[in-house]
Design a protein around this motif. Structure first.
Motif, mmCIF file in Angstrom:
data_model
loop_
_atom_site.group_PDB
_atom_site.id
_atom_site.type_symbol
_atom_site.label_atom_id
_atom_site.label_comp_id
_atom_site.label_asym_id
_atom_site.label_seq_id
_atom_site.Cartn_x
_atom_site.Cartn_y
_atom_site.Cartn_z
ATOM 1 N N VAL A 91 33.255 37.453 62.428
ATOM 2 C CA VAL A 91 31.875 37.135 62.056
ATOM 3 C C VAL A 91 31.148 38.308 61.408
ATOM 4 O O VAL A 91 30.045 38.145 60.888
ATOM 5 N N ALA A 92 31.747 39.484 61.443
ATOM 6 C CA ALA A 92 31.116 40.612 60.751
ATOM 7 C C ALA A 92 32.158 41.688 60.480
ATOM 8 O O ALA A 92 33.052 41.914 61.299
ATOM 9 N N TYR A 94 32.298 45.785 59.302
ATOM 10 C CA TYR A 94 31.428 46.951 59.153
ATOM 11 C C TYR A 94 32.286 48.210 59.122
ATOM 12 O O TYR A 94 33.443 48.149 59.514
ATOM 13 N N ASP A 134 23.337 30.316 62.701
ATOM 14 C CA ASP A 134 24.713 30.789 62.578
ATOM 15 C C ASP A 134 25.265 30.402 61.209
ATOM 16 O O ASP A 134 25.524 29.223 60.947
ATOM 17 N N PRO A 135 25.438 31.381 60.317
ATOM 18 C CA PRO A 135 25.823 31.044 58.936
ATOM 19 C C PRO A 135 27.214 30.419 58.830
ATOM 20 O O PRO A 135 27.475 29.672 57.888
ATOM 21 N N PHE A 136 28.081 30.709 59.796
ATOM 22 C CA PHE A 136 29.451 30.195 59.738
ATOM 23 C C PHE A 136 29.486 28.704 60.052
ATOM 24 O O PHE A 136 30.078 27.899 59.329
ATOM 25 N N LEU A 277 32.093 37.929 71.906
ATOM 26 C CA LEU A 277 32.225 38.776 70.722
ATOM 27 C C LEU A 277 33.018 40.006 71.113
ATOM 28 O O LEU A 277 32.782 40.574 72.174
ATOM 29 N N ASP A 279 35.050 43.711 69.355
ATOM 30 C CA ASP A 279 35.184 44.570 68.179
ATOM 31 C C ASP A 279 36.603 45.092 68.082
ATOM 32 O O ASP A 279 37.244 45.368 69.089
ATOM 33 N N LYS A 292 33.865 42.420 63.912
ATOM 34 C CA LYS A 292 33.413 41.737 65.102
ATOM 35 C C LYS A 292 34.021 40.349 65.069
ATOM 36 O O LYS A 292 33.889 39.634 64.072
ATOM 37 N N ARG A 294 34.664 36.591 66.926
ATOM 38 C CA ARG A 294 34.105 35.643 67.892
ATOM 39 C C ARG A 294 35.208 34.698 68.363
ATOM 40 O O ARG A 294 35.908 34.115 67.534
#
Lengths: 366, 274
Positions: A91-92, A94, A134-136, A277, A279, A292, A294
């Motif tokens: 989901v992310a 970074y 939640d954009p997904f 979640l 990492d 990240k 999920r």
């Protein structure tokens, strides 16, 4: 109300397969499973004729061909939750956010049942509404067309009637298919559904009142069956009331003794949405990126609510079992004005400890 | 659409050793993250994980964020190994924060225990920036031992210099040592002989669960109504956005509906103090 012949519907699916991934229930062993359709089905292969085949379900190899779609019968063994809320996804990324975000494949789900649609309503409240969206989920939802269908053979574990649902959809679909003798009565539930019909106008005609009556007769029979098999569990009061008045009763403990903490109930549940979640490092070593991820999580796991300091508000199985029920029938109702259980009965079928939600709530209420 | 799971990169400017197991990290996020005092954020240690913390700095300070962190689990122990110029991630702010408007014109009693002083420092700094808005502030703080006191410079040197008519400080430790000349006793004992207009005040409490439990009971004994007591609930806030379910307490998502609750809202819920 529209009508389409089986053959014409198959042709419509072939057309739609060119631009969409289509999933539909097919028979494997005793259950129906979601299968991705392929377009290799020879043209002109006829689909099932006549009225629906009752349980026991036919054994049929799931080849993904159009001829293997089971439109009616019962909800598939798996819910449609994984299509929209993936069991595991990144989901992310970074420190550098990935910009080439893929648009999800355009998807059509054929044959979700009324209980599956209700689950979408529950998930929509969590992932589409409020301050943080939640954009997904939203991207998947926007790219998914739902062509639902009526139930014809509910299982013993089905209890939609106890949660104010019926075995046929009333809302939440783009199109709904009700199987009758030589085709489907088609109901439109959204502008997207309307558009689908307009694009293939020649395949559809107005359903006659006779056809609609044929549909409604079957619907009435199936609903009566579900109600009858759940008569003994109907406490005559809402589950919310039962939970509020019996929060501390000992029956929670005795029922929870059957729980082996496998969380199968949560995994198969069409509405359970809790997640974890975590990492991890991602990509090649040179890029030194992280992500990240999920994954689905379950409130039935002992450490679900534990904090780093060690405190755990739901240490005991009974507290966790109670929390799941209270969440579905009380908290969700208070927060979103709907019950977060669809009566699909998947948790009853999946539980190795034979915990039956209806039975538990009856015992709690006594 | 904004991705709520994506952290903002932040550089560690400074690491301050507060106690043997508590450090304050001064962060400079790549972009400003405005917040209201009492709101929390998720701190990501890259590749390790994330955990929720309330900034201990004032929201007035825009370019930096202070986080005071006790070494307790996987994420915090990794964080405790971090050095200046290391990068972490920050998501947020989340939750409702302290309802300052409800406190205006009233007396404010603050009760803190241990590392629970972190959010209270942000809160207190916010109050004293506009001290005329509040009748008076009584600030009670307790730590286990003198060396466990966080923000020693502020608590023992700076804050005692504030106008005594407006700010009363009460400090205690559970167990003293040779150097300690102050009060010894649990933080609840600082609530004895309280010179506060109880009816016209609010009590703001933050600390370990056991401390909050007994402080709350004592405040009730002193005549506080449950709706006058503001508690910071420590639950497993993971997503921060009211979805993942880990922090649920009854019907509340502590991350979204809290983390500050008045006691009347939660007193009948199961396992409030666990």
């Amino acid at each position: 109300m529209h009508f389409i012949k089986f053959k014409d519907f198959n042709n419509l699916l072939r057309k739609l397969l060119k631009e969409n991934a289509i999933y539909a229930p097919g028979q494997t062993g005793e259950n129906l499973y979601w299968q991705k359709l392929n377009s290799n089905t020879p043209k002109g292969t006829s689909t099932q004729k006549g009225t629906s085949t009752p349980i026991p379900l036919r054994a049929q190899a799931g080849t993904g061909g159009l001829e293997n779609i089971v439109y009616d019968q019962i909800r598939a063994a798996g819910s449609i939750k994984p299509f929209l809320f993936h069991p595991k996804e990144t989901v992310a990324s970074y420190p550098t956010a990935k910009t080439n975000k893929e648009t999800p494949e355009k998807t059509i789900l054929i044959g979700p049942k009324a209980c599956d649609l209700k689950a979408l309503e529950v998930l929509d409240n969590i992932f589409q509404k409020g301050d943080f969206k939640d954009p997904f989920y939203i991207a998947n939802r926007e790219n998914t067309t739902v062509i639902s269908s009526d139930c014809s053979s509910p299982a013993d574990s089905c209890f939609c009637s106890l949660v104010d649902l019926s075995p046929y959809p009333k809302t939440g679909f783009d199109l709904n298919l009700s199987r009758i003798a030589d085709g489907f009565v088609v109901e439109v539930g959204s502008s997207r559904g309307q558009e689908l019909i307009r694009e293939s106008e020649a395949s559809f005609r107005e359903a006659s009142s006779h056809m609609v009556k044929e549909r409604d007769d079957v619907r009435g029979e199936v609903l009566a069956q579900v109600k009858k098999q759940n008569e003994e569990y109907d406490a005559g009061k809402s589950y919310q009331e039962i939970l509020k008045k019996n929060f501390e009763v000992d029956a929670w403990r005795t029922e929870a003794e059957k729980c082996v903490e496998c969380a199968a109930c949560v995994q198969v549940c069409p509405t359970c949405y809790c997640f974890l979640l975590y990492d991890q490092a991602s990509g090649a070593e040179q890029t030194a990126g992280y992500e990240k991820v999920r994954v689905w999580d379950a409130c039935q796991y002992p450490k679900f609510s534990q904090v780093a300091g060690g405190a755990n508000p739901r240490k005991r199985r009974a507290e966790r079992l109670r929390h799941r029920y209270a969440h579905k029938f009380d908290y969700f109702l208070e927060n979103f004005d709907i019950v977060a259980c669809t009566g699909c009965g998947r948790c009853i079928q999946a539980c190795p400890g034979k915990i039956d939600m209806r039975e538990v709530l009856s015992k709690i209420g006594k | 659409m904004k991705n709520p799971y994506l952290p903002v990169s932040a550089e560690i400017l400074e690491v301050i050793e507060e106690t043997p197991n508590i450090k304050t990290f001064v962060l400079k996020p790549k972009e400003e993250i405005p917040f209201r005092t009492g709101q929390f954020m998720e701190l990501t240690v890259p590749g390790i994980g994330e955990a929720p913390f309330t900034p201990s700095s004032s929201p007035q300070v825009k370019e930096k964020l202070d986080f005071t962190v006790m070494n307790a689990g996987k994420v915090t122990s990794a964080l405790h190994k971090a050095k200046p110029s290391d990068k972490v991630g920050v998501r947020g702010p989340y939750g409702a924060g302290y309802p300052l408007d409800e406190f205006k014109g009233r007396e404010v009693l603050i009760v803190g225990g241990g590392v629970g002083l972190a959010p209270l420092r942000s809160f207190f700094l916010t109050l004293i920036e506009d001290i005329k808005l509040y009748q008076k502030i009584t600030f009670c703080y307790g730590a286990r031992t003198p060396s466990d006191i966080v923000y020693k410079n502020l608590v023992m040197k700076e804050w005692p210099k504030l106008d005594k008519k407006k700010v009363a400080l009460r400090l205690t430790v559970d167990a003293g040592d040779k150097t300690w000349k102050g009060k010894v006793g649990l933080v609840t004992t600082t609530l004895d002989n309280l010179k506060v207009d109880i009816g016209g005040s609010v009590a703001v409490v933050c600390g370990p669960p056991i401390m909050m439990k007994f402080t709350t009971f004592k405040l009730i004994d002193l005549g506080y109504k449950p709706e006058q007591i503001y508690l910071s609930m420590e639950k497993n806030m993971s997503c921060g956005i009211g979805k993942c379910g880990h922090c649920m307490m009854g019907k509340y998502y502590v991350c979204k509906d809290g983390p500050v609750f008045t006691y009347d809202k939660i007193k009948d819920l199961p396992a409030v103090w666990d």
